[in-house]
Design a protein around this motif. Structure first.
Motif, PDB file in Angstrom:
ATOM      1  N   GLY A 198      11.368  -7.083  20.155  1.00 23.88           N
ATOM      2  CA  GLY A 198      11.489  -5.787  20.833  1.00 23.88           C
ATOM      3  C   GLY A 198      11.283  -4.597  19.910  1.00 23.88           C
ATOM      4  O   GLY A 198      11.604  -3.465  20.271  1.00 23.88           O
ATOM      5  N   LEU A 199      10.747  -4.832  18.707  1.00 28.96           N
ATOM      6  CA  LEU A 199      10.483  -3.710  17.793  1.00 28.96           C
ATOM      7  C   LEU A 199       9.061  -3.204  18.005  1.00 28.96           C
ATOM      8  O   LEU A 199       8.140  -4.006  18.120  1.00 28.96           O
ATOM      9  N   PRO A 200       8.856  -1.884  18.022  1.00 29.34           N
ATOM     10  CA  PRO A 200       7.486  -1.374  18.067  1.00 29.34           C
ATOM     11  C   PRO A 200       6.781  -1.671  16.748  1.00 29.34           C
ATOM     12  O   PRO A 200       7.276  -1.299  15.687  1.00 29.34           O
ATOM     13  N   ALA A 201       5.667  -2.387  16.819  1.00 32.10           N
ATOM     14  CA  ALA A 201       4.921  -2.761  15.615  1.00 32.10           C
ATOM     15  C   ALA A 201       3.439  -2.580  15.886  1.00 32.10           C
ATOM     16  O   ALA A 201       2.962  -2.948  16.951  1.00 32.10           O
ATOM     17  N   ARG A 202       2.741  -1.969  14.917  1.00 37.22           N
ATOM     18  CA  ARG A 202       1.311  -1.735  15.144  1.00 37.22           C
ATOM     19  C   ARG A 202       0.484  -2.174  13.936  1.00 37.22           C
ATOM     20  O   ARG A 202       1.004  -2.316  12.825  1.00 37.22           O
ATOM     21  N   PHE A 203      -0.789  -2.345  14.207  1.00 36.98           N
ATOM     22  CA  PHE A 203      -1.739  -2.851  13.208  1.00 36.98           C
ATOM     23  C   PHE A 203      -2.374  -1.656  12.499  1.00 36.98           C
ATOM     24  O   PHE A 203      -2.754  -0.681  13.142  1.00 36.98           O
ATOM     25  N   VAL A 204      -2.483  -1.743  11.179  1.00 38.15           N
ATOM     26  CA  VAL A 204      -3.053  -0.629  10.419  1.00 38.15           C
ATOM     27  C   VAL A 204      -4.241  -1.120   9.595  1.00 38.15           C
ATOM     28  O   VAL A 204      -4.178  -2.200   8.996  1.00 38.15           O
ATOM     29  N   SER A 205      -5.288  -0.320   9.568  1.00 38.10           N
ATOM     30  CA  SER A 205      -6.347  -0.591   8.602  1.00 38.10           C
ATOM     31  C   SER A 205      -6.359   0.568   7.620  1.00 38.10           C
ATOM     32  O   SER A 205      -6.033   1.701   7.987  1.00 38.10           O
ATOM     33  N   GLY A 206      -6.701   0.270   6.384  1.00 35.82           N
ATOM     34  CA  GLY A 206      -6.704   1.347   5.397  1.00 35.82           C
ATOM     35  C   GLY A 206      -7.254   0.903   4.071  1.00 35.82           C
ATOM     36  O   GLY A 206      -7.781  -0.212   3.942  1.00 35.82           O
ATOM     37  N   TYR A 207      -7.123   1.808   3.121  1.00 33.45           N
ATOM     38  CA  TYR A 207      -7.618   1.528   1.770  1.00 33.45           C
ATOM     39  C   TYR A 207      -6.421   1.305   0.857  1.00 33.45           C
ATOM     40  O   TYR A 207      -5.310   1.748   1.141  1.00 33.45           O
ATOM     41  N   GLN A 208      -6.699   0.642  -0.246  1.00 36.21           N
ATOM     42  CA  GLN A 208      -5.661   0.385  -1.240  1.00 36.21           C
ATOM     43  C   GLN A 208      -6.150   0.813  -2.599  1.00 36.21           C
ATOM     44  O   GLN A 208      -7.353   0.753  -2.878  1.00 36.21           O
ATOM     45  N   ASP A 209      -5.219   1.143  -3.441  1.00 33.03           N
ATOM     46  CA  ASP A 209      -5.530   1.429  -4.833  1.00 33.03           C
ATOM     47  C   ASP A 209      -6.342   0.267  -5.420  1.00 33.03           C
ATOM     48  O   ASP A 209      -6.043  -0.900  -5.156  1.00 33.03           O
ATOM     49  N   ALA A 210      -7.335   0.618  -6.254  1.00 30.29           N
ATOM     50  CA  ALA A 210      -8.212  -0.408  -6.850  1.00 30.29           C
ATOM     51  C   ALA A 210      -7.426  -1.447  -7.635  1.00 30.29           C
ATOM     52  O   ALA A 210      -7.870  -2.593  -7.780  1.00 30.29           O
ATOM     53  N   ALA A 211      -6.234  -1.064  -8.129  1.00 27.16           N
ATOM     54  CA  ALA A 211      -5.431  -1.993  -8.928  1.00 27.16           C
ATOM     55  C   ALA A 211      -5.111  -3.279  -8.166  1.00 27.16           C
ATOM     56  O   ALA A 211      -4.965  -4.352  -8.773  1.00 27.16           O
ATOM     57  N   TRP A 212      -5.031  -3.174  -6.822  1.00 32.60           N
ATOM     58  CA  TRP A 212      -4.701  -4.347  -6.032  1.00 32.60           C
ATOM     59  C   TRP A 212      -5.817  -5.402  -6.061  1.00 32.60           C
ATOM     60  O   TRP A 212      -5.593  -6.540  -5.671  1.00 32.60           O
ATOM     61  N   ALA A 254       4.639  -0.421   2.223  1.00 32.39           N
ATOM     62  CA  ALA A 254       3.500   0.403   1.826  1.00 32.39           C
ATOM     63  C   ALA A 254       4.005   1.708   1.211  1.00 32.39           C
ATOM     64  O   ALA A 254       4.863   2.378   1.782  1.00 32.39           O
ATOM     65  N   ASP A 255       3.441   2.053   0.031  1.00 30.27           N
ATOM     66  CA  ASP A 255       3.819   3.311  -0.619  1.00 30.27           C
ATOM     67  C   ASP A 255       2.579   4.185  -0.753  1.00 30.27           C
ATOM     68  O   ASP A 255       1.621   4.021   0.009  1.00 30.27           O
ATOM     69  N   ASP A 256       2.583   5.069  -1.733  1.00 27.16           N
ATOM     70  CA  ASP A 256       1.456   5.992  -1.860  1.00 27.16           C
ATOM     71  C   ASP A 256       0.217   5.361  -2.485  1.00 27.16           C
ATOM     72  O   ASP A 256      -0.756   6.055  -2.754  1.00 27.16           O
ATOM     73  N   THR A 257       0.223   4.044  -2.694  1.00 26.47           N
ATOM     74  CA  THR A 257      -1.022   3.391  -3.107  1.00 26.47           C
ATOM     75  C   THR A 257      -1.750   2.820  -1.882  1.00 26.47           C
ATOM     76  O   THR A 257      -2.781   2.175  -2.009  1.00 26.47           O
ATOM     77  N   TYR A 258      -1.171   3.047  -0.692  1.00 27.80           N
ATOM     78  CA  TYR A 258      -1.787   2.625   0.572  1.00 27.80           C
ATOM     79  C   TYR A 258      -2.304   3.869   1.301  1.00 27.80           C
ATOM     80  O   TYR A 258      -1.547   4.826   1.474  1.00 27.80           O
ATOM     81  N   ILE A 259      -3.553   3.832   1.701  1.00 29.30           N
ATOM     82  CA  ILE A 259      -4.161   4.994   2.367  1.00 29.30           C
ATOM     83  C   ILE A 259      -4.506   4.590   3.797  1.00 29.30           C
ATOM     84  O   ILE A 259      -5.368   3.728   4.026  1.00 29.30           O
ATOM     85  N   ARG A 260      -3.816   5.176   4.744  1.00 34.60           N
ATOM     86  CA  ARG A 260      -3.989   4.754   6.137  1.00 34.60           C
ATOM     87  C   ARG A 260      -5.252   5.341   6.754  1.00 34.60           C
ATOM     88  O   ARG A 260      -5.577   6.502   6.540  1.00 34.60           O
ATOM     89  N   VAL A 261      -5.944   4.538   7.564  1.00 29.33           N
ATOM     90  CA  VAL A 261      -7.162   4.987   8.248  1.00 29.33           C
ATOM     91  C   VAL A 261      -6.969   4.987   9.762  1.00 29.33           C
ATOM     92  O   VAL A 261      -7.180   5.995  10.421  1.00 29.33           O
ATOM     93  N   ALA A 262      -6.562   3.853  10.309  1.00 30.03           N
ATOM     94  CA  ALA A 262      -6.469   3.775  11.770  1.00 30.03           C
ATOM     95  C   ALA A 262      -5.347   2.833  12.169  1.00 30.03           C
ATOM     96  O   ALA A 262      -5.049   1.870  11.458  1.00 30.03           O
ATOM     97  N   VAL A 263      -4.740   3.116  13.325  1.00 35.40           N
ATOM     98  CA  VAL A 263      -3.692   2.243  13.852  1.00 35.40           C
ATOM     99  C   VAL A 263      -4.073   1.805  15.267  1.00 35.40           C
ATOM    100  O   VAL A 263      -4.852   2.480  15.946  1.00 35.40           O
TER     101      VAL A 263
END
Lengths: 301, 490
Positions: A198-212, A254-263
């Motif tokens: 019953g938790l709202p959960a959504r799918f995210v696409s995005g970019y990650q720091d190159a270090a990953w 996800a912290d500031d090394t995750y860059i969100r694009v679309a949900v």
């Protein structure tokens, strides 16, 4: 943190096509934790891209090339600043108040129900047993965050993250057989579980720091970094905090090394490229390269 | 969710014992004499003799055949069979008083449903206020989250609706379903009238019957009203999926009658958020698309990616306000059969009025009590898949086999949101001229409503007849016939 993102897409057809329409979701989001400094999109053959927000609030661009062509390419360049250096920076609610907080949020914004109710092949209602292990159930009185952490462990028990895997599964049953999957696969599994609670959960696409994409410590010396690709993770409406990103592939918030694009509800809502054209119907060859560069070298807090 | 019905156990007893004899008769009153408004027609038939009807019926069939008025039946095995439109020559007559009530009820319903659609795709006030459960919307197959926050021209979603009405055992008109996506049948309403007028002018001489033939003119006027560049500049097209669609006849009919282009997806192209028609003189800007292509197939960039019937980019053009789409994508959520149960509440909520037309009592399969009751009484229920139409995906309880019922129990338990149930209502009956005899058959009524610069209900509609004796299924795709429908001027 500040990043530059350079995305290069090429679509090459074996025979000429016309009336080629493209819709892309590659531009970073803008909200309190992320802002867009610069965005540029160039298309060849020349076309005028139009920006708009889709039904989920994602910034999408579309353009069309009507004349006959065999190749279409586009380059998106963006500079973005991310601010969520500490993903735990929110007041922790008492577990007894968490449900009420969620219900109140759903009441204020009924659109959130889409991320509770949606079930599909990628995020189905889960069986009680998967690979003879019981599917975790919601435990009253245990904080949401703690339960999501347990869910991470469970996801990894069902399927391990396979960074090299090129193709995601088309339904979760296949994942249960394969025991390993892409970041998108693991994300779908996590979402299916959390929605069942019953938790709202959504799918995210995005970019990650190159270090990953660097080889891990156990890899032999001289191993080249993996090619950079779009990454996928889940966002969960966390009581007291709002949407927070959970990355089941790496087992992290996800912290500031995750860059969100679309949900969206699942991967099909966030396709980076949807396109259609008139021609012989022969499938095109797609090439994509992605480069994420950190512009300031201050380490993450 | 069925409050109306659970409170009155009497209704269940009635429908249990009700045979066709219990149905309301449109033609005969209780003393087996024709009702007042049928008497002039009856006197004429008696004066000329019933044999006359045989010759007229034959003439009507020939006329429909020559005109090419056909429809297509699909079945599991075959690709589709084209048949001459089945037509019964005895008209159904509706009095002026009855019509006044129906017209007011239909206008009220359509006004409320449009406000509902606007709200669902914007602020969702009705969900916040707890009048409609969010689950019905977000688990509804025809809710299109892709169109959230789009403002259609003049905030109209359902420019063309066909609402199915039936009459219960007491003769009360009830709404059976709202068809708000791409309702068909209007061409048959007009063809029925043309044939009837030609074959039986003597009937018309005895009545003041209101016209329906101006429907295409009304529709054209409404479509022009929607044009983003103004009515004078409007280029309008009818977008058809093509010749294999069961309503292709109607698509060509409407395009021809309105004098607008009939186009398939490949005839249109989008550029810079505008829609163009490919003509021999080059591209011509299109302002209004009366689309008879389902939402799923309308735009491969937004809905089904494998669709070749639609126009890539048309949703973006609509979002930009450069084209009107008729009906608006996403309208289907308001005629979803589970949402249907809430329409009386929807009317009260947006208009603050009591509904003029009532619903058929409806059981929600998502409600445990309702479901248990329905599963125990399947022989007395009509069970319908919520997002299907045309009589497909339906279980007619009284005529069902144990195996069919078992299959539906399984389907309902797997996906309760996908089904609703209604007690079997004995549809009203009417005399029909069948194989040389006057026989009574069950029927319904689909009036057509146009929403442009105001809401217009065309006085008449498509009366569909269940031609099989005792049958309650009137859909033409399931072997139904039709009648001309007269609304009297006074």
């Amino acid at each position: 943190m500040k990043y530059r993102i350079e995305c290069d897409f090429g679509i090459r057809f074996p025979t000429p096509v016309r009336e080629h329409h493209c819709q892309i979701r590659l531009a970073p989001w803008e909200d309190g934790s992320q802002s867009l400094i610069r965005l540029e999109l160039r298309v060849s053959p020349s076309a005028e891209p139009v920006a708009r927000y889709d039904g989920f609030g994602n910034l999408a661009h579309h353009f069309g090339v009507l004349g006959v062509h065999r190749e279409l390419g586009f380059t998106l360049t963006a500079e973005v600043e991310t601010r969520l250096s500490n993903p735990f920076d929110f007041p922790v609610l008492d577990p007894s108040r968490e449900r009420a907080w969620l219900l109140d949020s759903l009441h204020q914004a009924p659109r959130l129900w889409d991320f509770v109710y949606h079930q599909g092949r990628l995020t189905p209602k889960l069986p009680e047993l998967i690979a003879e292990r019981p599917t975790p159930v919601w435990q009253e009185g245990v904080p949401v965050l703690a339960q999501i952490q347990d869910a991470f462990a469970w996801v990894h028990g069902v399927a391990a993250f396979a960074p090299q895997a090129a193709e995601s599964v088309t339904d979760l049953d296949t994942l249960f057989q394969a025991h390993q999957g892409t970041a998108a696969d693991l994300t779908h599994l996590l979402i299916a579980l959390l929605r069942g609670w019953g938790l709202p959960a959504r799918f995210v696409s995005g970019y990650q720091d190159a270090a990953w994409f660097e080889p891990d410590d156990e890899a032999p010396a001289g191993t080249p970094p993996r090619p950079q690709t779009l990454h996928h993770w889940a966002e969960v409406l966390v009581p007291g905090a709002g949407w927070r990103g959970f990355d089941p592939a790496f087992g992290l918030l996800a912290d500031d090394t995750y860059i969100r694009v679309a949900v969206g509800r699942d991967a099909s809502d966030v396709s980076p490229l949807r396109h259609t054209c008139k021609g012989t119907g022969d499938p095109p060859e797609l090439t994509e390269t992605l480069k994420v560069t950190r512009l300031d070298q201050t380490p993450s807090a | 969710m069925l409050r109306q019905f659970q409170s009155g156990g009497g209704g269940q007893t009635q429908s249990q014992s009700a045979g066709p004899a219990m149905a309301y008769h449109e033609f005969y009153s209780d003393n087996f004499l024709p009702r007042e408004h049928y008497r002039p027609m009856w006197e004429h038939i008696q004066g000329t003799g019933q044999q006359m009807l045989g010759a007229k019926a034959h003439e009507a069939h020939l006329a429909l055949h020559t005109e090419g008025v056909t429809f297509t039946v699909y079945s599991d095995q075959d690709e589709g069979i084209e048949r001459v439109w089945p037509f019964d020559i005895l008209p159904r007559i509706i009095t002026a008083d009855e019509w006044t009530m129906l017209e007011a009820g239909l206008k009220q319903r359509i006004r409320a449903l449009n406000l509902f659609l606007k709200d669902i795709y914007h602020g969702q006030r009705i969900l916040k206020d707890g009048v409609v459960p969010p689950e019905l919307i977000y688990r509804g197959k025809d809710f299109r989250r892709e169109i959230m926050d789009i403002d259609p021209p003049h905030d109209i979603y359902t420019h063309i609706s066909g609402v199915d009405l039936i009459r219960d055992e007491a003769g009360r008109y009830l709404v059976l379903e709202d068809n708000l996506r791409t309702p068909s049948g209007v061409s048959y309403m007009i063809e029925n009238r043309i044939v009837e007028r030609r074959i039986l002018p003597e009937f018309f001489a005895r009545y003041k019957v209101r016209r329906v033939e101006h429907y295409p003119a009304l529709l054209l006027q409404a479509l022009r009203f929607l044009s983003p560049r103004g009515p004078d500049e409007a280029t309008i097209v009818v977008l058809t999926p093509g010749i294999y669609n069961s309503a292709y006849f109607e698509h060509t009919f409407l395009a021809k009658e309105m004098g607008v282009e009939l186009a398939e997806g490949r005839d249109l192209v989008c550029e810079n958020d505008k829609v163009y028609l490919k003509t021999t003189q080059g591209l011509r800007r299109v302002d209004v698309v009366y689309r008879r292509v389902d939402d799923d197939f309308l735009d491969p960039l937004v809905f089904r990616a494998d669709s070749t019937l639609g126009v890539a980019g048309i949703i973006d053009a609509w979002r930009a306000g450069n084209v009107a789409l008729v009906n608006a994508p996403g309208s289907g959520i308001a005629d979803d059969k589970a949402v249907y149960a809430y329409v009386p509440e929807i009317i009260r909520y947006y208009l603050g009025e009591a509904p003029i037309l009532q619903n058929v009592p409806t059981y929600q399969m998502t409600d445990h009590q309702d479901r248990a009751y329905v599963l125990d009484n399947m022989e007395r229920m009509v069970i319908k898949a919520v997002a299907e139409s045309g009589g497909y995906g339906m279980l007619m309880g009284p005529a069902s086999t144990a195996a069919q019922r078992a299959e539906f129990v399984k389907k309902i338990n797997e996906n309760p949101r996908n089904y609703i149930a209604q007690p079997v209502v004995q549809l009203s009956r009417h005399i029909c001229y069948l194989d040389g005899e006057l026989e009574s058959r069950h029927l319904d009524l689909r009036p057509f409503i146009i929403y442009g610069d105001g809401i217009e209900v065309v006085p008449g509609g498509l009366t569909r007849v269940a031609l099989t004796k005792g049958s309650l299924v009137v859909n033409s795709s399931q072997g139904g016939g039709s009648k001309d429908t007269w609304v009297l001027a006074d």
